[in-house]
Design a protein around this motif. Structure first.
Motif, PDB file in Angstrom:
ATOM      1  N   ALA A 155      -9.846  -0.096 -31.568  1.00  0.00           N
ATOM      2  CA  ALA A 155     -10.303  -1.441 -31.206  1.00  0.00           C
ATOM      3  C   ALA A 155     -11.397  -1.348 -30.148  1.00  0.00           C
ATOM      4  O   ALA A 155     -11.276  -0.590 -29.179  1.00  0.00           O
ATOM      5  N   ASP A 158     -11.065  -3.569 -25.748  1.00  0.00           N
ATOM      6  CA  ASP A 158      -9.821  -3.026 -25.202  1.00  0.00           C
ATOM      7  C   ASP A 158     -10.026  -2.710 -23.722  1.00  0.00           C
ATOM      8  O   ASP A 158     -10.015  -1.554 -23.304  1.00  0.00           O
ATOM      9  N   LYS A 163      -4.553  -1.798 -26.357  1.00  0.00           N
ATOM     10  CA  LYS A 163      -4.648  -1.829 -27.817  1.00  0.00           C
ATOM     11  C   LYS A 163      -4.729  -0.438 -28.431  1.00  0.00           C
ATOM     12  O   LYS A 163      -4.294  -0.224 -29.569  1.00  0.00           O
ATOM     13  N   ASN A 164      -5.319   0.505 -27.699  1.00  0.00           N
ATOM     14  CA  ASN A 164      -5.481   1.867 -28.225  1.00  0.00           C
ATOM     15  C   ASN A 164      -4.611   2.883 -27.492  1.00  0.00           C
ATOM     16  O   ASN A 164      -4.847   4.091 -27.578  1.00  0.00           O
TER      17      ASN A 164
END
Length: 468
Positions: A155, A158, A163-164
């Protein structure tokens, strides 16, 4: 034996090269203003400047602070005007394109030393080894070594890293941020550093929210049967029992348009819309009309408006029909086409040929949509519907940077964007497995393949690898 054809904007000479397959090549000799000496001088300067600006280093804080070119400024129209930048990264970074990029798909190779990473980058530049092969041979990342170094989708938005977070053990956030900061263009390979070591990170594909990038206009007056044929007919729960949706697609212009039409048809058929049979469906009018346009000829716009007339009349009389205009005239005219023919539902530039289905929800809700903004070329989300069982088109590069005085291609097709070599090879291998005997590589300026990449690639290397 598989025949491999190379098609550029014009094909003047054709000859055969014997290797493991028969390769027929078509090249163009371009003449005109400016002089050849001026072109050589201009190109040499341009290439030197581009090399200097794209030289690969491990990103440091100082390097990252110089990324003013990636800051969001008022949207730039796609593609560029004569004399302006030909780097698609800068065009997209300064327009709405980068703002609406949602994710990139990455692969990486992990090294213990910077020297080994730079030497491996040189091998990739010369195409002496593929990224996947090199990963299996030398990568220190045991989690991704056996699957070609695939990291997966990352993503872009972020800021807090949440998100990651699941990717931290493979490609730490420091390396991800550096790689995405430098480039989001598919095919690029950059060298970055993290707590794990040194990474060669390749951008495999990109995902953009094309609906947010597009211009939407709500119709003042809805049709009697709804907000277009897609408003309920595409939803299985609302379809009339036994009703089949049909489409008619008309293609004008070059082989690139033919290839784009195959991709458009693949998306329509994946939604359950079948092509109109001219023999069996003589008494049936199509529910979806797609016109893939060409603007290379004189009076091209007038021909498009003339063709749209009968379908616009159907819509004015209350029939439920979706009208879609794609291709170069759509890119050239944009919103003006909606003002001229207000019955049109979607105006879509050629860079969105494989994203037609993404706009269907907006059309179904009664909106008119214009999609002409700059974006990286994304890989196909559905398989194209090939018109032949023997011959197939394979796009290798989109757009052109030459800007010849007589040619409109850079104005409608945009700047050069080469597809990742790995994606091209994968598509050709699939075609060979399916029994295709002839593959035509397509591009407006095909022998420029790879010069827009980081690091630069060569068209001759592409031919050698695909031909093998």
């Amino acid at each position: 034996m598989v025949s491999l054809k190379i098609t550029s904007r014009f094909s003047l000479v054709s000859f055969a090269v014997l290797c493991s397959t028969a390769v027929s090549l078509g090249f163009v000799l371009q003449r005109g203003s400016p002089s050849s000496e001026q072109r050589r001088t201009s190109k040499t300067t341009t290439h030197r400047n581009h090399f200097a600006s794209c030289r690969l280093h491990v990103a440091t804080d100082d390097h990252l602070s110089k990324a003013d070119k990636f800051s969001l400024t008022p949207p730039s129209k796609y593609p560029t005007q004569r004399g302006s930048t030909v780097d698609s990264r800068q065009i997209i970074a300064t327009g709405a394109g980068r703002q609406f990029l949602t994710a990139v798909r990455l692969a990486h190779i992990l090294f213990a030393s910077e020297e080994l990473a730079e030497a491996s980058l040189h091998e990739l530049r010369t195409a002496s080894v593929s990224f996947e092969e090199l990963t299996k041979q030398i990568s220190l990342c045991t989690e991704t070594r056996d699957n070609g170094g695939s990291v997966g989708w990352v993503a872009i938005d972020d800021q807090d890293g949440s998100k990651n977070e699941h990717l931290d053990v493979i490609l730490p956030r420091q390396a991800r941020d550096q790689a995405v900061h430098i480039t989001t263009k598919p095919g690029d390979i950059v060298l970055v550093e993290s707590s794990r070591g040194y990474h060669l990170v390749q951008v495999i594909d990109v995902m953009a929210d094309v609906r947010k990038m597009a211009f939407r206009k709500e119709r003042r007056r809805k049709s009697k049967t709804g907000a277009g044929v897609l408003s309920g007919a595409l939803a299985m729960s609302e379809r009339e029992e036994g009703k089949e949706l049909t489409y008619k697609l008309e293609t004008m212009g070059c082989q690139m348009n033919l290839a784009d039409s195959e991709r458009i048809e693949g998306q329509l058929q994946s939604l359950g819309i079948r092509p109109l049979d001219p023999e069996q469906d003589k008494s049936i009018d199509p529910d979806v009309v797609v016109l893939n346009t060409c603007s290379i000829r004189e009076h091209a716009e007038s021909k498009v408006y003339s063709y749209l007339g009968p379908y616009a009349k159907r819509k004015r009389e209350g029939e439920d029909v979706a009208i879609i205009v794609a291709g170069c005239v759509a890119q050239q005219e944009g919103e003006a086409l909606l003002r001229r023919v207000p019955e049109v539902d979607l105006v879509m530039g050629p860079q969105y040929a494989n994203r037609l289905s993404d706009f269907f929800d907006d059309i179904a809700n009664g909106n008119q949509v214009v999609a002409t903004e700059a974006t990286h070329i994304m890989e196909d989300s559905s398989k194209p519907r090939r018109q032949s069982k023997v011959c197939a088109w394979v796009n290798v590069i989109y757009g052109c940077n030459e800007r010849c005085a007589f040619c409109i291609v850079p104005t409608t097709r945009g700047v050069e964007q080469s597809r990742p070599l790995e994606s091209i090879v994968q598509e050709v291998e699939e075609l060979v497995d399916q029994g295709y005997k002839e593959v035509t590589l397509l591009g407006q300026n095909i022998d420029a393949y790879g010069r827009d990449m980081i690091p630069k690639r060569k068209f001759s290397d592409l031919l050698r690898i695909v031909g093998s």
